[in-house]
Design an enzyme around this catalytic site. Structure first.
Site, PDB file in Angstrom:
ATOM      1  N   ARG A 179      18.656  39.987  42.132  1.00 14.88           N
ATOM      2  CA  ARG A 179      19.672  39.963  41.072  1.00 14.88           C
ATOM      3  C   ARG A 179      19.079  39.934  39.664  1.00 14.88           C
ATOM      4  NH1 ARG A 179      21.357  41.372  44.720  1.00 14.88           N
ATOM      5  NH2 ARG A 179      22.950  40.614  46.101  1.00 14.88           N
ATOM      6  N   SER A 232      30.153  36.465  42.972  1.00 11.83           N
ATOM      7  CA  SER A 232      29.381  35.247  43.256  1.00 11.83           C
ATOM      8  C   SER A 232      28.938  34.615  41.942  1.00 11.83           C
ATOM      9  CB  SER A 232      28.144  35.600  44.079  1.00 11.83           C
ATOM     10  OG  SER A 232      28.552  36.035  45.355  1.00 11.83           O
ATOM     11  N   GLU A 302      24.378  33.056  38.480  1.00 10.82           N
ATOM     12  CA  GLU A 302      24.226  34.515  38.457  1.00 10.82           C
ATOM     13  C   GLU A 302      25.012  35.102  37.279  1.00 10.82           C
ATOM     14  OE1 GLU A 302      24.691  36.605  42.219  1.00 10.82           O
ATOM     15  OE2 GLU A 302      25.654  38.279  41.187  1.00 10.82           O
TER      16      GLU A 302
HETATM   17  C1  LIG Z   1      35.167  40.834  42.880  1.00 11.98           C
HETATM   18  C2  LIG Z   1      33.719  40.967  42.518  1.00 11.98           C
HETATM   19  C3  LIG Z   1      32.778  41.236  43.493  1.00 11.98           C
HETATM   20  C4  LIG Z   1      31.417  41.356  43.184  1.00 11.98           C
HETATM   21  N1  LIG Z   1      30.534  41.616  44.169  1.00 11.98           N
HETATM   22  C5  LIG Z   1      29.223  41.736  43.871  1.00 11.98           C
HETATM   23  C6  LIG Z   1      28.268  42.020  44.909  1.00 11.98           C
HETATM   24  O1  LIG Z   1      28.590  42.151  46.068  1.00 11.98           O
HETATM   25  N2  LIG Z   1      26.960  42.116  44.544  1.00 11.98           N
HETATM   26  C7  LIG Z   1      26.541  41.978  43.253  1.00 11.98           C
HETATM   27  O2  LIG Z   1      25.336  42.101  42.979  1.00 11.98           O
HETATM   28  N3  LIG Z   1      27.432  41.724  42.262  1.00 11.98           N
HETATM   29  C8  LIG Z   1      28.746  41.593  42.531  1.00 11.98           C
HETATM   30  N4  LIG Z   1      29.643  41.330  41.526  1.00 11.98           N
HETATM   31  C9  LIG Z   1      29.155  41.120  40.151  1.00 11.98           C
HETATM   32  C10 LIG Z   1      29.133  42.359  39.248  1.00 11.98           C
HETATM   33  O3  LIG Z   1      30.101  43.324  39.634  1.00 11.98           O
HETATM   34  C11 LIG Z   1      27.748  43.011  39.215  1.00 11.98           C
HETATM   35  O4  LIG Z   1      26.779  42.111  38.739  1.00 11.98           O
HETATM   36  C12 LIG Z   1      27.745  44.253  38.308  1.00 11.98           C
HETATM   37  O5  LIG Z   1      26.540  44.946  38.505  1.00 11.98           O
HETATM   38  C13 LIG Z   1      27.882  43.934  36.820  1.00 11.98           C
HETATM   39  O6  LIG Z   1      28.126  45.150  36.133  1.00 11.98           O
HETATM   40  P1  LIG Z   1      29.032  45.178  34.809  1.00 11.98           P
HETATM   41  O7  LIG Z   1      29.096  46.577  34.322  1.00 11.98           O
HETATM   42  O8  LIG Z   1      30.322  44.505  35.023  1.00 11.98           O
HETATM   43  O9  LIG Z   1      28.109  44.323  33.821  1.00 11.98           O
HETATM   44  P2  LIG Z   1      28.586  43.297  32.708  1.00 11.98           P
HETATM   45  O10 LIG Z   1      29.158  42.088  33.343  1.00 11.98           O
HETATM   46  O11 LIG Z   1      29.429  43.990  31.699  1.00 11.98           O
HETATM   47  O12 LIG Z   1      27.171  42.952  32.053  1.00 11.98           O
HETATM   48  C14 LIG Z   1      26.181  42.289  32.793  1.00 11.98           C
HETATM   49  C15 LIG Z   1      24.849  42.430  32.045  1.00 11.98           C
HETATM   50  O13 LIG Z   1      24.435  43.789  32.052  1.00 11.98           O
HETATM   51  C16 LIG Z   1      24.240  44.252  30.716  1.00 11.98           C
HETATM   52  N5  LIG Z   1      24.621  45.662  30.675  1.00 11.98           N
HETATM   53  C17 LIG Z   1      25.767  46.218  31.170  1.00 11.98           C
HETATM   54  N6  LIG Z   1      25.718  47.552  31.010  1.00 11.98           N
HETATM   55  C18 LIG Z   1      24.543  47.827  30.388  1.00 11.98           C
HETATM   56  C19 LIG Z   1      23.909  49.034  29.921  1.00 11.98           C
HETATM   57  N7  LIG Z   1      24.491  50.219  30.066  1.00 11.98           N
HETATM   58  N8  LIG Z   1      22.701  48.939  29.301  1.00 11.98           N
HETATM   59  C20 LIG Z   1      22.111  47.744  29.149  1.00 11.98           C
HETATM   60  N9  LIG Z   1      22.637  46.575  29.552  1.00 11.98           N
HETATM   61  C21 LIG Z   1      23.840  46.625  30.161  1.00 11.98           C
HETATM   62  C22 LIG Z   1      25.116  43.373  29.865  1.00 11.98           C
HETATM   63  O14 LIG Z   1      24.666  43.393  28.521  1.00 11.98           O
HETATM   64  C23 LIG Z   1      24.933  42.060  30.564  1.00 11.98           C
HETATM   65  O15 LIG Z   1      23.690  41.524  30.165  1.00 11.98           O
HETATM   66  C24 LIG Z   1      30.999  41.217  41.828  1.00 11.98           C
HETATM   67  C25 LIG Z   1      31.955  40.966  40.828  1.00 11.98           C
HETATM   68  C26 LIG Z   1      33.299  40.848  41.154  1.00 11.98           C
HETATM   69  C27 LIG Z   1      34.292  40.580  40.059  1.00 11.98           C
END
Ligand SMILES: Cc1cc2nc3c(=O)[nH]c(=O)nc-3n(C[C@H](O)[C@H](O)[C@H](O)COP(=O)(O)OP(=O)(O)OC[C@H]3O[C@@H](n4cnc5c(N)ncnc54)[C@H](O)[C@@H]3O)c2cc1C
Length: 306
Positions: A179, A232, A302
């Site tokens: 992660r 999570s 996380e």
């Molecule tokens: C219902 C649910 C289920 C989930 N299941 C999982 C799972 O099974 N496994 C898992 O690993 N995660 C899971 N997640 C968590 C989440 O979806 C992941 O961590 C996902 O990868 C985050 O992406 P995001 O675009 O929402 O990032 P954000 O929450 O918007 O940002 C997270 C970080 O990434 C950075 N970031 C985002 N985009 C960029 C970019 N283009 N360039 C540089 N930095 C960037 C942000 O600045 C921040 O630091 C889940 C979440 C939910 C709500």
């Protein structure tokens, strides 16, 4: 919220991007927890040229900036965020197959769409991502994973964009852990990920679809359905599961305000109504404390706090 941008700076910032800048809009609308105060400036960029000019402006004017993906792994403060909150617009949502086994995805495309695109093209590897609601860029930063798979295993290169324009970073220069993209700190404040290349494995589309469906079924059974969460909340400690540790402390259903430990999955902290970031933070503190007392384990969060 502290205000940083003067009216002259606001006017200049608007000239740099085609889309209207949204001023002081609540970020709750842009996060999966539905929590978060206003962003002073919510700026959507459509290409690397716009992004580069905003980053240059931010450096010259000493304005802090962050990049928000789908907001599915962040807890945004109730006071909101001063400075610039950047989002990647539709220009960053391309999905393209290159040659036999390569896929290029815009950083703003979402994992379920990418996973489906790969399946339709007979490319296996990203089935685990079908139910993760984040963007492709956010998935790299978090090294998103599930069911034994993780993004890092399939990334062949990143497209980055900074003040100097675009550049490619090959997989040989990327270091990942559970992660985490270990180089995220080095690049933070300088570049955004604008695209991700994957090298995948060829397989029968029907077999890929069956695996995706199996993972989706497991998700529906094991996770709160339709709940407002960030997935999570804590990382699994080595060799154990955060959910199991929290559950054995009897914390399912524990509440602070409208923040609750999900009765369906103890590692999901859910917003059951009008929870604030302060509620979630306090609930997380209680959970960490109880797990430490009972199991002697320090849970690592996380979800990122902004
Ligand atoms: C219902 C649910 C289920 C989930 N299941 C999982 C799972 O099974 N496994 C898992 O690993 N995660 C899971 N997640 C968590 C989440 O979806 C992941 O961590 C996902 O990868 C985050 O992406 P995001 O675009 O929402 O990032 P954000 O929450 O918007 O940002 C997270 C970080 O990434 C950075 N970031 C985002 N985009 C960029 C970019 N283009 N360039 C540089 N930095 C960037 C942000 O600045 C921040 O630091 C889940 C979440 C939910 C709500």
């Amino acid at each position: 919220m502290k205000v940083i941008l003067s009216s002259q700076m606001r006017r200049e910032l608007q000239t740099l991007v085609a889309q209207p800048v949204a001023w002081e809009v609540p970020l709750a609308a842009h996060t999966s927890l539905r929590i978060g105060g206003p962003a002073e400036a919510l700026v959507t960029v459509e290409d690397c040229a716009e992004l580069a000019s905003v980053l240059s402006f931010a450096r010259r004017q000493a304005v802090p900036w962050r990049l928000l993906g789908k907001g599915s792994n962040v807890l945004v403060a109730d006071d909101g965020l001063a400075g610039i909150t950047l989002m990647l617009g539709g220009g960053f949502r391309r999905l393209e197959k290159i040659g036999d086994r390569e896929v290029a995805a815009g950083a703003a495309s979402v994992l379920p769409a990418l996973s489906r695109f790969c399946q339709e093209n007979g490319l296996s590897g990203l089935e685990f991502a079908a139910g993760i609601p984040g963007s492709v860029g956010g998935a790299v930063v978090m090294n998103a994973g599930a069911f034994g798979g993780q993004i890092a295993a399939w990334v062949s290169a990143l497209e980055l964009c900074g003040e100097d324009g675009p550049r490619m970073l090959p997989a040989s220069e990327l270091r990942f852990a559970y992660r985490a993209w270990l180089d995220a700190e080095k690049w933070r404040g300088q570049v955004a990920i604008t695209g991700v290349h994957f090298i995948l494995r060829q397989d029968d589309p029907a077999a890929i679809a069956a695996r995706m469906e199996e993972y989706q079924r497991a998700r529906r059974l094991g996770q709160p359905h339709g709940a407002t969460s960030a997935g999570s909340f804590f990382k699994n400690p080595p060799g154990d599961s955060a959910g199991r540790l929290i559950d054995t402390c009897g914390l399912k259903g524990l509440r602070v305000g409208d923040a609750m430990v999900s009765p369906a999955h103890a590692n999901f902290l859910v917003n059951i109504g009008q929870a604030t970031a302060a509620d979630v933070r306090e609930l997380a503190r209680l959970v960490r404390e109880a797990v430490h007392r009972r199991h002697g384990v320090d849970l690592e969060q996380e979800v990122e706090e902004w």
